[in-house]
Scaffold this motif. Sequence first.
Motif, mmCIF file in Angstrom:
data_model
loop_
_atom_site.group_PDB
_atom_site.id
_atom_site.type_symbol
_atom_site.label_atom_id
_atom_site.label_comp_id
_atom_site.label_asym_id
_atom_site.label_seq_id
_atom_site.Cartn_x
_atom_site.Cartn_y
_atom_site.Cartn_z
ATOM 1 N N LEU A 171 0.872 -1.188 0.000
ATOM 2 C CA LEU A 171 0.000 0.000 0.000
ATOM 3 C C LEU A 171 0.904 1.232 0.000
ATOM 4 O O LEU A 171 0.947 1.989 0.970
ATOM 5 C CB LEU A 171 -0.901 -0.026 1.238
ATOM 6 C CG LEU A 171 -1.918 -1.174 1.273
ATOM 7 C CD1 LEU A 171 -2.336 -1.504 2.690
ATOM 8 C CD2 LEU A 171 -3.137 -0.827 0.428
ATOM 9 N N GLY A 209 -12.367 4.723 4.807
ATOM 10 C CA GLY A 209 -11.640 3.464 4.998
ATOM 11 C C GLY A 209 -10.875 3.521 6.321
ATOM 12 O O GLY A 209 -11.102 4.405 7.158
ATOM 13 N N SER A 253 -7.895 4.453 7.130
ATOM 14 C CA SER A 253 -7.145 5.686 7.435
ATOM 15 C C SER A 253 -8.095 6.761 7.938
ATOM 16 O O SER A 253 -7.838 7.412 8.960
ATOM 17 C CB SER A 253 -6.410 6.198 6.187
ATOM 18 O OG SER A 253 -5.544 5.215 5.685
ATOM 19 N N ALA A 254 -9.207 6.961 7.218
ATOM 20 C CA ALA A 254 -10.167 7.999 7.604
ATOM 21 C C ALA A 254 -10.761 7.695 8.979
ATOM 22 O O ALA A 254 -10.916 8.592 9.814
ATOM 23 C CB ALA A 254 -11.278 8.075 6.564
ATOM 24 N N LYS A 271 -14.497 -6.076 2.927
ATOM 25 C CA LYS A 271 -13.642 -4.912 2.776
ATOM 26 C C LYS A 271 -12.854 -4.918 4.075
ATOM 27 O O LYS A 271 -13.394 -5.340 5.105
ATOM 28 C CB LYS A 271 -14.464 -3.622 2.682
ATOM 29 C CG LYS A 271 -14.872 -3.256 1.235
ATOM 30 C CD LYS A 271 -15.952 -2.241 1.294
ATOM 31 C CE LYS A 271 -15.781 -0.967 0.577
ATOM 32 N NZ LYS A 271 -15.273 -0.675 -0.646
ATOM 33 N N ARG A 272 -11.627 -4.480 4.062
ATOM 34 C CA ARG A 272 -10.770 -4.581 5.246
ATOM 35 C C ARG A 272 -11.516 -4.085 6.481
ATOM 36 O O ARG A 272 -11.993 -2.951 6.509
ATOM 37 C CB ARG A 272 -9.491 -3.782 4.978
ATOM 38 C CG ARG A 272 -8.600 -3.549 6.153
ATOM 39 C CD ARG A 272 -7.929 -4.854 6.608
ATOM 40 N NE ARG A 272 -6.586 -4.598 7.087
ATOM 41 C CZ ARG A 272 -6.300 -3.925 8.172
ATOM 42 N NH1 ARG A 272 -7.257 -3.390 8.897
ATOM 43 N NH2 ARG A 272 -5.041 -3.756 8.515
ATOM 44 N N THR A 287 -8.279 8.535 0.489
ATOM 45 C CA THR A 287 -8.858 7.798 -0.630
ATOM 46 C C THR A 287 -8.051 6.564 -1.044
ATOM 47 O O THR A 287 -8.289 6.003 -2.106
ATOM 48 C CB THR A 287 -9.045 8.743 -1.831
ATOM 49 O OG1 THR A 287 -7.853 9.530 -1.982
ATOM 50 C CG2 THR A 287 -10.222 9.667 -1.619
HETATM 51 O O1 N01 Z 1 -7.926 3.392 1.964
HETATM 52 P P1 N01 Z 1 -9.255 2.614 1.530
HETATM 53 P P2 N01 Z 1 -7.301 3.569 3.422
HETATM 54 N N1 N01 Z 1 -15.389 9.851 -3.595
HETATM 55 O O2 N01 Z 1 -9.059 2.269 0.100
HETATM 56 C C1 N01 Z 1 -13.135 6.433 -0.589
HETATM 57 C C2 N01 Z 1 -4.325 -0.286 5.522
HETATM 58 N N2 N01 Z 1 -4.396 0.564 6.708
HETATM 59 O O3 N01 Z 1 -6.084 4.413 3.276
HETATM 60 O O4 N01 Z 1 -15.105 2.298 -0.479
HETATM 61 C C3 N01 Z 1 -15.684 9.455 -2.355
HETATM 62 O O5 N01 Z 1 -9.596 1.560 2.473
HETATM 63 C C4 N01 Z 1 -13.436 4.964 -0.641
HETATM 64 O O6 N01 Z 1 -14.785 4.731 -0.912
HETATM 65 P P3 N01 Z 1 -15.238 3.320 -1.586
HETATM 66 C C5 N01 Z 1 -5.499 -1.247 5.546
HETATM 67 O O7 N01 Z 1 -5.134 -2.451 4.960
HETATM 68 C C6 N01 Z 1 -4.178 -0.031 7.898
HETATM 69 O O8 N01 Z 1 -8.305 4.008 4.370
HETATM 70 O O9 N01 Z 1 -14.279 3.050 -2.711
HETATM 71 N N3 N01 Z 1 -14.980 8.539 -1.680
HETATM 72 C C7 N01 Z 1 -12.995 4.558 0.754
HETATM 73 O O10 N01 Z 1 -13.951 4.862 1.713
HETATM 74 C C8 N01 Z 1 -6.504 -0.487 4.705
HETATM 75 O O11 N01 Z 1 -7.533 -1.272 4.189
HETATM 76 C C9 N01 Z 1 -4.304 0.711 9.028
HETATM 77 O O12 N01 Z 1 -16.621 3.554 -2.026
HETATM 78 C C10 N01 Z 1 -13.947 8.005 -2.302
HETATM 79 C C11 N01 Z 1 -11.775 5.457 0.976
HETATM 80 O O13 N01 Z 1 -11.871 6.523 0.047
HETATM 81 C C12 N01 Z 1 -5.604 0.104 3.649
HETATM 82 O O14 N01 Z 1 -4.451 0.512 4.371
HETATM 83 C C13 N01 Z 1 -4.617 2.045 8.977
HETATM 84 C C14 N01 Z 1 -13.567 8.362 -3.602
HETATM 85 C C15 N01 Z 1 -10.486 4.742 0.749
HETATM 86 O O15 N01 Z 1 -10.360 3.728 1.675
HETATM 87 C C16 N01 Z 1 -6.182 1.293 2.905
HETATM 88 O O16 N01 Z 1 -6.874 2.119 3.819
HETATM 89 C C17 N01 Z 1 -4.818 2.624 7.742
HETATM 90 C C18 N01 Z 1 -14.361 9.324 -4.255
HETATM 91 N N4 N01 Z 1 -14.106 9.705 -5.507
HETATM 92 C C19 N01 Z 1 -4.708 1.880 6.608
HETATM 93 N N5 N01 Z 1 -12.483 7.655 -3.939
HETATM 94 C C20 N01 Z 1 -4.098 0.040 10.311
HETATM 95 O O17 N01 Z 1 -3.315 -0.851 10.521
HETATM 96 C C21 N01 Z 1 -12.180 6.874 -2.883
HETATM 97 N N6 N01 Z 1 -13.070 7.072 -1.898
HETATM 98 C C22 N01 Z 1 -4.962 0.502 11.370
#
Ligand code: N01
Length: 544
Positions: free
Chosen positions: A145, A187, A189-190, A328-329, A379
Amino acid sequence: MTDPAPSTVDAVIVGAGFGGMYMVHRLRKLGLTCRVFEAGTGVGGTWYWNRYPGARCDVESMQYSYAFDEHLQQDWSWSELFAGQPEILQYANYVADRLDLRPNIQFETRVTGAEFNAAEHRWTVRTDKGDVVTAQYCIMATGCLSTARKPDFPGMDLFKGQTYHTGHWPHEGVDLSGLRVAVIGTGSSAIQAIPVIAKAAKHLTVFQRTPNFSIPSRNGAMTPDYETHWKSAYPDHREAARMTPSGILRNPNDFSALDVSDNERLAILENRWASGGTSFMAAFNDLATNQTSNDHAAEFVRNKIRSMVNDPATAELLAPKGHPIGTKRICVDTNYFLTYNRDNVTLVDVSKAPIEAMTENGLRQGGNEHAFDAIVFATGFDAMTGTLTRIDIKGRDGETLANKWEAGPRTYLGLMTAGFPNMFLITGPGSPSVLSNMIVSIEQHVDWVAGCIAHMGARQLDCIEADPAAEDNWVLHVNEVAYKTLYPSANSWYMGANIPGKPQVFMPYIGGVGKYRETCDEIAAQGYTGFQLRPPVREAVAAE
Ligand code: N01
């Protein structure tokens, strides 16, 4: 004056995250010369880049750390049950110093291309700083990622305020206090960032396209008792974790959600909810495979959301209904849903009325103008393949990796891809990787690669390549196993569904960490079945 870095080494390693760091350590111990290229200014990979407010690991600290060195795991102490990003980055730096890894790492250097020379069995690797290095082995420790993705709304450049991506958060930090802030995405991160941003911002507007299931982490300070419990038998705990499906010890129940009464089921789910974290998904053994079982767990979490969020309409928007829980994760949070009870937080559903454009003052969505001082893109990433296919990698016959993977990634064991000899992938697509405790999977891959390189060295072999037939069978197997589960039914980044135009293929291997390890070990023990091992070119020619 120090000597210029050698332009010929035994191994080039791309990336100085947890994979690259351990790889260089192992290969140096084998006596190989190594050069690591890292785009960032420091080690830590994911934990170097993802510095957004609230960033935290959702695997417990005692399990999310290197296990290869008993002294190291005894000496390091974590301050919390789930470590925050700054502490994990501190740990990565501590390991780099302790193992003296930095002399092998060239920072602020991005690998742009790598070409295999079949006449020499060597890779030529190029960087954006003009380096040209030849190496027998090219090891991609580029992370799953690591290529952040921003949507390309019309007018991206018009907005006069600040924009940020969670995966590229400024190192100096960002002061959002008193600002009108937008977060796009819900997701992992958010879900971690939103509660923290909400406290600082004047007003926070969250743009949600798909609601996500999230379990409270129940994070807290590390207690001496808990630390001692782990450290007193660390090697045993680690060994047990290696043989689990996820690489995490989390007391799975080995019975179906349908084998218990309604009351028992509820009590088990309540118990898991109360203890928190991703072990919620281990409440029953069929949540990933049986829709009815999954429905029970999903409805349980939806009801929790309904009980936490005061406004019923907001609660319904936040309650995921379009995908089975876990496909979904699964997210882990601290006060995520409660944050929507704050007066300064608004949820905007963009599932039917998408964001149309960025504007000078903010963005336009559903025909409405929304004004902001700062917009946070949470995103996500072009996961698993995005970083690799952006590097100009040319294999034995000049074919690029991007071209080979046009219809989806193809690997043997997620470790190698046919046509690209001597190139290893650390936690590549087709391996458990993102479905597991990443450090457990990283160590397994690095150990396997180091073992393979030692095997070749001992037999004067200098080229290894995945057999195309073995690769075809593995791709088929990865697919078959995935389609026995509910995972492919969700539009997830596991499927490539978050990137417009990306082929929809389930990329990680869901057969389980322990089972996968056994397969890899068996293949190695049998002399690397499914791989072609070759002597140096000159010897091969002489033998003809
Ligand atoms: O990214 P994501 P992330 N308009 O792809 C939305 C790891 N991680 O960075 O679901 C509106 O999960 C999108 O919506 P949708 C972990 O493996 C781990 O959050 O496509 N919204 C979604 O809600 C994780 O799974 C930790 O409909 C839009 C969001 O953006 C992975 O990283 C912490 C859009 C993206 O979510 C990724 O996580 C953080 C648009 N045009 C991350 N485009 C830990 O260990 C996209 N979205 C705790």
